[in-house]
Enzyme design. Structure first.
Site, PDB file in Angstrom:
ATOM      1  N   ALA A   1       0.609  -1.069  -0.062  1.00  0.00           N
ATOM      2  CA  ALA A   1       0.130   0.060  -0.068  1.00  0.00           C
ATOM      3  C   ALA A   1       0.941   1.272   0.030  1.00  0.00           C
ATOM      4  O   ALA A   1       1.917   1.238   0.702  1.00  0.00           O
ATOM      5  CB  ALA A   1      -0.944   0.122   1.314  1.00  0.00           C
ATOM      6  N   VAL A   2       0.453   2.178  -0.720  1.00  0.00           N
ATOM      7  CA  VAL A   2       1.077   3.527  -0.797  1.00  0.00           C
ATOM      8  C   VAL A   2       0.253   4.477  -0.544  1.00  0.00           C
ATOM      9  O   VAL A   2      -1.060   4.476  -1.034  1.00  0.00           O
ATOM     10  CB  VAL A   2       1.945   3.575  -2.098  1.00  0.00           C
ATOM     11  CG1 VAL A   2       2.283   5.161  -2.383  1.00  0.00           C
ATOM     12  CG2 VAL A   2       2.684   2.555  -2.134  1.00  0.00           C
TER      13      VAL A   2
ATOM     14  N   GLU B   1      -2.341 -12.080  -4.208  1.00  0.00           N
ATOM     15  CA  GLU B   1      -3.686 -12.022  -4.619  1.00  0.00           C
ATOM     16  C   GLU B   1      -3.833 -10.392  -5.078  1.00  0.00           C
ATOM     17  O   GLU B   1      -3.581  -9.605  -4.201  1.00  0.00           O
ATOM     18  CB  GLU B   1      -4.764 -12.417  -3.779  1.00  0.00           C
ATOM     19  CG  GLU B   1      -4.833 -13.881  -3.680  1.00  0.00           C
ATOM     20  CD  GLU B   1      -4.255 -14.219  -1.979  1.00  0.00           C
ATOM     21  OE1 GLU B   1      -3.798 -13.306  -1.786  1.00  0.00           O
ATOM     22  OE2 GLU B   1      -4.234 -15.428  -2.024  1.00  0.00           O
TER      23      GLU B   1
ATOM     24  N   ASN C   1      -7.829  -3.457 -10.238  1.00  0.00           N
ATOM     25  CA  ASN C   1      -6.795  -2.852  -9.689  1.00  0.00           C
ATOM     26  C   ASN C   1      -5.709  -3.080 -10.876  1.00  0.00           C
ATOM     27  O   ASN C   1      -4.437  -3.921 -10.664  1.00  0.00           O
ATOM     28  CB  ASN C   1      -6.253  -3.362  -8.420  1.00  0.00           C
ATOM     29  CG  ASN C   1      -4.934  -2.497  -7.901  1.00  0.00           C
ATOM     30  OD1 ASN C   1      -4.605  -1.539  -8.465  1.00  0.00           O
ATOM     31  ND2 ASN C   1      -4.876  -2.524  -6.482  1.00  0.00           N
TER      32      ASN C   1
ATOM     33  N   TYR D   1       2.965  -5.671 -11.054  1.00  0.00           N
ATOM     34  CA  TYR D   1       3.480  -7.142 -11.052  1.00  0.00           C
ATOM     35  C   TYR D   1       3.828  -7.935 -12.186  1.00  0.00           C
ATOM     36  O   TYR D   1       4.908  -8.695 -12.118  1.00  0.00           O
ATOM     37  CB  TYR D   1       2.421  -7.818 -10.166  1.00  0.00           C
ATOM     38  CG  TYR D   1       1.751  -7.178  -8.875  1.00  0.00           C
ATOM     39  CD1 TYR D   1       2.648  -6.652  -7.997  1.00  0.00           C
ATOM     40  CD2 TYR D   1       0.397  -7.021  -8.363  1.00  0.00           C
ATOM     41  CE1 TYR D   1       2.104  -6.079  -6.947  1.00  0.00           C
ATOM     42  CE2 TYR D   1      -0.021  -6.582  -7.182  1.00  0.00           C
ATOM     43  CZ  TYR D   1       0.856  -5.943  -6.558  1.00  0.00           C
ATOM     44  OH  TYR D   1       0.503  -5.503  -5.320  1.00  0.00           O
TER      45      TYR D   1
END
Length: 151
Positions: free
Chosen positions: A66-67, A99, A104, A111
């Site tokens: 998370a950012v 996952e 997203n 990824y």
């Protein structure tokens, strides 16, 4: 990750996830020898984001990346993923997996740049809103997909 990061990371969890980790859950991983959690900081020590995973028996499972919204699209997420991959190399992992929501697209693209490929889906894995999860995995050199294909 250090104890001092916990308040900012708990807030980041609330911003980013429908089912956020609590401050206590984050605190619990500090003492877990199977956990690898990394925090991105600015020059003044402010938290930009974090990434965490667990490793066991040569397998790395990403828990969260998370950012904070104001730091997205600046390479923070990429550096966090690099840190997880570096750790996976240090522990000689056979693979790293996670996952991600199909919606997203930015995360999926990130990824995939690291060589992760879709290995399956988990139906209705996420809530608020309900959504499947795409399972993305990177197998490391000399390792093959552990799934067996039947005729």
């Amino acid at each position: 990750m250090r104890e001092a990061h916990i308040p900012a990371l708990a807030e980041l969890e609330r911003i980013c996830f429908a089912s956020p980790w609590s401050a206590q859950s984050l605190r619990d991983v500090l003492a877990n020898p199977l956990a690898c959690f990394r925090v991105a900081e600015d020059a003044q020590g402010g938290v930009l984001g974090y990434a965490g995973m667990h490793h066991v028996a040569g397998e790395c499972y990403v828990d969260n990346i998370a950012v904070f919204p104001q730091y997205r699209r600046q390479g923070v997420g990429e550096r966090l993923v690099q840190a997880l991959f570096a750790f996976a190399g240090e522990v000689q992992a056979r693979f790293l997996t996670l996952e991600v929501r199909p919606s997203n697209g930015a995360a999926i693209a990130l990824y995939q740049r690291f060589g992760m490929t879709e290995q399956g889906r988990r139906k209705n894995f996420y809530t608020a809103p309900a959504e499947d999860a795409i399972i993305l995995t990177k197998f490391f050199e000399g390792e093959e997909d552990p799934c067996v294909s039947l005729p």
